[in-house]
Scaffold this active site. Structure first.
Site: not given
Ligand code: REY
Length: 415
Positions: A106, A164, A205, A372-373
């Site tokens: 982001s 996700f 998003n 991440s996560n």
């Molecule tokens: C999406 C999930 C994170 C990532 C997101 N990123 O909205 C935008 C940002 C672009 O604000 C994922 N988490 C992870 C999961 C949780 O799947 N169940 O942590 O990679 O940067």
């Protein structure tokens, strides 16, 4: 499915480097991080010298929390301080590298906002106009304005919440997908509005996917072209690119490793993906040096007209912590030493990013972990900002924050 094991990674804490070199041309003169500078705090107080040991300690703790690698680059006037820990590639064991390219998530939103604010300066977009004026029939509520999108006050549901809900299956389902903007907006509007437009901050998003569509409609060019001609080329950001929907990162790259929801499961190599689910909300690739240069240029007034930069800096709380705020495509964090810093965070599968700068843009700091996560790793990575901006402190920084964040605040701060 590309799975790798993270066994032995924490033992590979390895490589910690400190480099003090000549900085890029155009950097603020007279700033010496070993002495501290008298500008940039936004508080009138001198900016303390960065604490390299504190930065290194936070990076090591990020590895202890499960990240294969972590790194920080501080650009401060003519000096650069780089620290790395762990590995950029768990298969080869190559060390983390502050010249490496990674997915910034982001932090892309700040790039999109700069393009949009330049269009405002040119009279092509009115930030208080309804989105309907530029994209007729696209959004379900004609009261939503451009400013509502940029400040996460549109009430549009964040489709990535559903996408996700299950981390690895969710990711694998979209890794190679190419979405149209219409498809992503349809996923969002399948849910009722989260709030009346303009009333409530709710990170989504969806807002910045619509901003991308608006940029393309108004300019007649792709967001890729607009990032290049307005930001990447003028600032000579040679490690920055928007390659959507290509899946690879060219050149020297940091591999990304997604943490599964199941405790103890091996990390998943998530380096290659289209990032089509995020597009203009999160698909830019960059390096720490380029992000520092970008943030310095933005807050230094070299990308957006002064009065419009002021609009970007009008902040409201993004959670109940009292220290985290959101403006237009830009966050503010008030550090424990009282210094406010401006920038953005990013989370995309396999990468956590923090890129922040002082109010005058003179000291910029980018920190990255290639996982991440993993909320703990992300929170601890954030401690690099304390050490890089606040310098050596008598008391541990985390004890000095207004209060410990609530879990949902951590989740929101992670993005
Ligand atoms: C999406 C999930 C994170 C990532 C997101 N990123 O909205 C935008 C940002 C672009 O604000 C994922 N988490 C992870 C999961 C949780 O799947 N169940 O942590 O990679 O940067």
């Amino acid at each position: 499915m590309r799975r790798i094991s993270n066994r032995g990674v924490t033992a590979a804490t390895a490589l910690l480097t400190l480099v003090v070199t000549a900085g890029p041309a155009g950097a603020a003169p007279g700033a010496d991080p070993r002495r501290g500078t008298s500008v940039g705090t936004g508080t009138g107080a001198p900016l303390p010298a960065p604490d390299p040991d504190g930065v290194g300690d936070a990076l090591k703790r990020t590895l202890a929390a499960g990240a294969p690698g972590a790194m920080t680059r501080v650009d401060d006037g003519r000096t650069t301080l780089s620290r790395t820990a762990g590995v950029s590639d768990t298969a080869t064991g190559a060390g983390m590298d502050t010249d490496g390219r990674f997915r910034i998530g982001s932090v892309t939103k700040t790039f999109s906002t700069v393009v949009l604010m330049q269009l405002v300066a040119e009279g092509a977009v009115d930030p208080d106009a309804p989105v309907e004026r530029y994209l007729p029939g696209v959004l379900p509520d004609t009261r939503i304005t451009v400013r509502h999108l940029l400040s996460h006050r549109s009430g549009l549901w964040d489709y990535s919440n559903d996408m996700f809900a299950r981390t690895v299956p969710g990711f694998e389902a979209v890794r190679d997908r190419v979405f149209t903007v219409r498809e992503l907006i349809d996923l969002a509007t399948a849910h009722p509005a989260t709030a009346v437009p303009g009333t409530t901050y709710q990170y989504s998003n969806t807002n910045f996917v619509v901003i991308g569509a608006l940029i393309e409609k108004v300019t007649g060019r792709t967001v890729r072209e607009e990032y290049e001609r307005r930001i990447i080329d003028p600032l000579d950001l040679r490690n920055t690119a928007y390659v959507h929907p290509e899946t690879s990162i060219s050149g020297k790259r940091i591999r990304g490793y997604l943490t599964p929801d199941e405790a103890g499961a091996p990390l998943v190599d998530s380096t290659e993906q289209t990032v089509s689910w995020a597009q203009s909300a999160g698909a830019v690739i960059s390096s720490p040096g380029d992000l520092d240069r970008f943030m310095s240029a933005l807050l230094g007034g070299r990308l957006v007209r002064a009065d419009l930069l002021e609009r970007m800096l009008e902040m409201t709380p993004s959670d109940g912590s009292g220290v985290r705020f959101y403006g237009l495509g830009l966050r503010r964090r008030d550090l424990s030493c009282g210094i406010p810093v401006y920038g953005h965070t990013g989370t995309v599968q396999g990468y956590y990013t923090y890129s922040f700068t002082t109010r005058d843009g003179r000291r910029s700091v980018t920190s990255v972990a290639n996982t991440s996560n993993n909320g703990t790793a992300n929170t601890v990575l954030g401690d690099t900002l304390e050490a890089a901006f606040c310098g050596k402190r008598a008391t541990a920084p985390r004890a000095l924050t207004a209060r410990a964040p609530l879990p949902e605040e951590e989740a929101s701060a992670a993005r």
